[in-house]
Design a protein around this motif. Structure first.
Motif, PDB file in Angstrom:
ATOM      1  N   LEU A 209       0.853  -1.194   0.000  1.00  0.00           N
ATOM      2  CA  LEU A 209       0.000   0.000   0.000  1.00  0.00           C
ATOM      3  C   LEU A 209       0.889   1.244   0.000  1.00  0.00           C
ATOM      4  CD1 LEU A 209      -2.807   1.346   0.253  1.00  0.00           C
ATOM      5  CD2 LEU A 209      -2.562   1.119   2.742  1.00  0.00           C
ATOM      6  N   PRO A 210       0.892   2.033  -1.082  1.00  0.00           N
ATOM      7  CA  PRO A 210       1.735   3.224  -1.129  1.00  0.00           C
ATOM      8  C   PRO A 210       1.311   4.272  -0.100  1.00  0.00           C
ATOM      9  CG  PRO A 210       0.881   2.687  -3.315  1.00  0.00           C
ATOM     10  CD  PRO A 210       0.178   1.816  -2.332  1.00  0.00           C
ATOM     11  N   VAL A 211       2.283   4.787   0.629  1.00  0.00           N
ATOM     12  CA  VAL A 211       2.069   5.863   1.590  1.00  0.00           C
ATOM     13  C   VAL A 211       3.014   7.004   1.201  1.00  0.00           C
ATOM     14  CG1 VAL A 211       1.102   4.595   3.541  1.00  0.00           C
ATOM     15  CG2 VAL A 211       3.547   4.536   3.191  1.00  0.00           C
ATOM     16  N   ILE A 212       2.455   8.199   1.107  1.00  0.00           N
ATOM     17  CA  ILE A 212       3.172   9.333   0.565  1.00  0.00           C
ATOM     18  C   ILE A 212       3.158  10.464   1.589  1.00  0.00           C
ATOM     19  CG2 ILE A 212       3.207  11.035  -1.305  1.00  0.00           C
ATOM     20  CD1 ILE A 212       1.355   8.662  -2.704  1.00  0.00           C
ATOM     21  N   VAL A 213       4.335  10.917   1.983  1.00  0.00           N
ATOM     22  CA  VAL A 213       4.439  12.032   2.908  1.00  0.00           C
ATOM     23  C   VAL A 213       4.379  13.315   2.086  1.00  0.00           C
ATOM     24  CG1 VAL A 213       5.861  13.182   4.622  1.00  0.00           C
ATOM     25  CG2 VAL A 213       5.817  10.680   4.531  1.00  0.00           C
ATOM     26  N   ALA A 214       3.278  14.059   2.252  1.00  0.00           N
ATOM     27  CA  ALA A 214       3.101  15.317   1.527  1.00  0.00           C
ATOM     28  C   ALA A 214       2.003  16.135   2.193  1.00  0.00           C
ATOM     29  CB  ALA A 214       2.735  15.048   0.065  1.00  0.00           C
ATOM     30  N   ASP A 215       2.148  17.427   2.109  1.00  0.00           N
ATOM     31  CA  ASP A 215       1.148  18.357   2.626  1.00  0.00           C
ATOM     32  C   ASP A 215       0.443  18.947   1.405  1.00  0.00           C
ATOM     33  OD1 ASP A 215      -0.384  20.217   3.946  1.00  0.00           O
ATOM     34  OD2 ASP A 215       1.299  21.341   4.782  1.00  0.00           O
ATOM     35  N   ILE A 216      -0.722  18.379   1.080  1.00  0.00           N
ATOM     36  CA  ILE A 216      -1.447  18.835  -0.103  1.00  0.00           C
ATOM     37  C   ILE A 216      -2.830  19.345   0.293  1.00  0.00           C
ATOM     38  CG2 ILE A 216      -0.216  17.158  -1.539  1.00  0.00           C
ATOM     39  CD1 ILE A 216      -2.921  15.628  -1.750  1.00  0.00           C
ATOM     40  N   GLU A 217      -3.383  20.146  -0.584  1.00  0.00           N
ATOM     41  CA  GLU A 217      -4.745  20.614  -0.393  1.00  0.00           C
ATOM     42  C   GLU A 217      -5.667  19.740  -1.228  1.00  0.00           C
ATOM     43  OE1 GLU A 217      -5.185  24.801  -1.147  1.00  0.00           O
ATOM     44  OE2 GLU A 217      -3.276  25.225  -0.178  1.00  0.00           O
ATOM     45  N   ALA A 218      -6.581  19.063  -0.544  1.00  0.00           N
ATOM     46  CA  ALA A 218      -7.569  18.224  -1.221  1.00  0.00           C
ATOM     47  C   ALA A 218      -8.748  18.047  -0.286  1.00  0.00           C
ATOM     48  CB  ALA A 218      -6.970  16.871  -1.598  1.00  0.00           C
ATOM     49  N   GLU A 219      -9.924  18.130  -0.839  1.00  0.00           N
ATOM     50  CA  GLU A 219     -11.147  17.956  -0.054  1.00  0.00           C
ATOM     51  C   GLU A 219     -11.815  16.647  -0.420  1.00  0.00           C
ATOM     52  OE1 GLU A 219     -11.899  19.887   2.479  1.00  0.00           O
ATOM     53  OE2 GLU A 219     -10.138  21.114   1.997  1.00  0.00           O
ATOM     54  N   GLU A 220     -12.630  16.178   0.486  1.00  0.00           N
ATOM     55  CA  GLU A 220     -13.370  14.929   0.271  1.00  0.00           C
ATOM     56  C   GLU A 220     -14.117  14.992  -1.056  1.00  0.00           C
ATOM     57  OE1 GLU A 220     -15.501  11.524   2.677  1.00  0.00           O
ATOM     58  OE2 GLU A 220     -13.984  12.858   3.425  1.00  0.00           O
ATOM     59  N   GLY A 221     -13.974  13.920  -1.833  1.00  0.00           N
ATOM     60  CA  GLY A 221     -14.681  13.814  -3.105  1.00  0.00           C
ATOM     61  C   GLY A 221     -13.908  14.331  -4.304  1.00  0.00           C
ATOM     62  N   GLU A 222     -12.853  15.134  -4.068  1.00  0.00           N
ATOM     63  CA  GLU A 222     -12.047  15.588  -5.193  1.00  0.00           C
ATOM     64  C   GLU A 222     -11.263  14.405  -5.752  1.00  0.00           C
ATOM     65  OE1 GLU A 222     -11.496  20.260  -3.911  1.00  0.00           O
ATOM     66  OE2 GLU A 222      -9.767  18.930  -3.672  1.00  0.00           O
ATOM     67  N   GLU A 223     -10.686  14.592  -6.915  1.00  0.00           N
ATOM     68  CA  GLU A 223      -9.962  13.506  -7.565  1.00  0.00           C
ATOM     69  C   GLU A 223      -8.484  13.860  -7.697  1.00  0.00           C
ATOM     70  OE1 GLU A 223     -10.714  10.415 -11.239  1.00  0.00           O
ATOM     71  OE2 GLU A 223     -11.648  12.376 -11.317  1.00  0.00           O
ATOM     72  N   LEU A 224      -7.649  12.887  -7.331  1.00  0.00           N
ATOM     73  CA  LEU A 224      -6.200  13.050  -7.435  1.00  0.00           C
ATOM     74  C   LEU A 224      -5.634  12.113  -8.479  1.00  0.00           C
ATOM     75  CD1 LEU A 224      -5.018  13.104  -3.698  1.00  0.00           C
ATOM     76  CD2 LEU A 224      -5.589  15.052  -5.162  1.00  0.00           C
ATOM     77  N   ASN A 225      -4.544  12.555  -9.095  1.00  0.00           N
ATOM     78  CA  ASN A 225      -3.736  11.705  -9.953  1.00  0.00           C
ATOM     79  C   ASN A 225      -2.327  11.717  -9.358  1.00  0.00           C
ATOM     80  OD1 ASN A 225      -2.877  10.087 -12.031  1.00  0.00           O
ATOM     81  ND2 ASN A 225      -2.710  11.741 -13.503  1.00  0.00           N
ATOM     82  N   ILE A 226      -1.870  10.556  -8.913  1.00  0.00           N
ATOM     83  CA  ILE A 226      -0.568  10.422  -8.257  1.00  0.00           C
ATOM     84  C   ILE A 226       0.342   9.598  -9.158  1.00  0.00           C
ATOM     85  CG2 ILE A 226       0.652   9.543  -6.226  1.00  0.00           C
ATOM     86  CD1 ILE A 226      -2.103   9.731  -4.748  1.00  0.00           C
ATOM     87  N   ASN A 227       1.530  10.115  -9.431  1.00  0.00           N
ATOM     88  CA  ASN A 227       2.514   9.362 -10.190  1.00  0.00           C
ATOM     89  C   ASN A 227       3.709   9.108  -9.273  1.00  0.00           C
ATOM     90  OD1 ASN A 227       4.741   8.603 -11.912  1.00  0.00           O
ATOM     91  ND2 ASN A 227       3.395   9.136 -13.624  1.00  0.00           N
TER      92      ASN A 227
END
Length: 163
Positions: free
Chosen positions: A102-120
């Motif tokens: 399970l990938p775990v990523i240390v980052a401080d990002i702005e994202a709200e519930e229901g939004e969509e992310l693309n992680i590479n």
């Protein structure tokens, strides 16, 4: 596991501990479906019913604190979570998550519930598709990507040994 993850955000607070992720009363089962059906229920009773394959958790500081129970990342992964992005992780949770793929990523990002992310993971980018904001993260090294692609540390080791 793929190096690119695209999914809906589930937002959680700081200091989500492993007992919140999977309460101790459910640890008597060996059924992954049973574990997954109770994941995060104390924090969001609708999570286990509505999480879908590919979804992403975005959380604050100290995600996965508490006990060292490996069932916590296992239950999240089996429920459909493809990655967790948090400001920080408890070290043993971080290691357990990688160990189960399970990938775990240390980052401080702005994202709200229901939004969509693309992680590479290979390129080291996160894009919030909903807002257009982009973030740079530490790319995952080939060794770590290999563990994740093979489904975790044990499966990776067995594949390397051709077992």
């Amino acid at each position: 596991m793929k190096t690119e993850i695209k999914g809906k955000v589930w937002k959680f607070r700081d200091s989500i501990d492993t007992d919140v992720i999977i309460p101790g009363r459910y640890l008597r089962t060996f059924s992954l479906d049973e574990l997954a059906s109770h994941v995060m229920e104390g924090e969001n009773p609708e999570f286990a019913k509505n999480v879908q394959k590919g979804d992403v958790i975005v959380a604050g500081w100290n995600f996965g604190c508490g006990s060292s129970r490996e069932q916590a990342p296992v239950a999240l992964k089996h429920a459909g979570v493809d990655a967790i992005v948090a400001k920080s992780f408890a070290r043993i949770f971080y290691r357990n998550a990688i160990n189960v793929g399970l990938p775990v990523i240390v980052a401080d990002i702005e994202a709200e519930e229901g939004e969509e992310l693309n992680i590479n993971l290979a390129e080291g980018t996160i894009q919030n598709i909903s807002t257009g904001k982009s973030y740079t993260i530490q790319p995952f090294h080939d060794f770590m990507l290999g563990i994740l692609k093979n489904g975790g540390l044990v499966k990776h080791h067995l594949k390397k040994k051709n077992i």
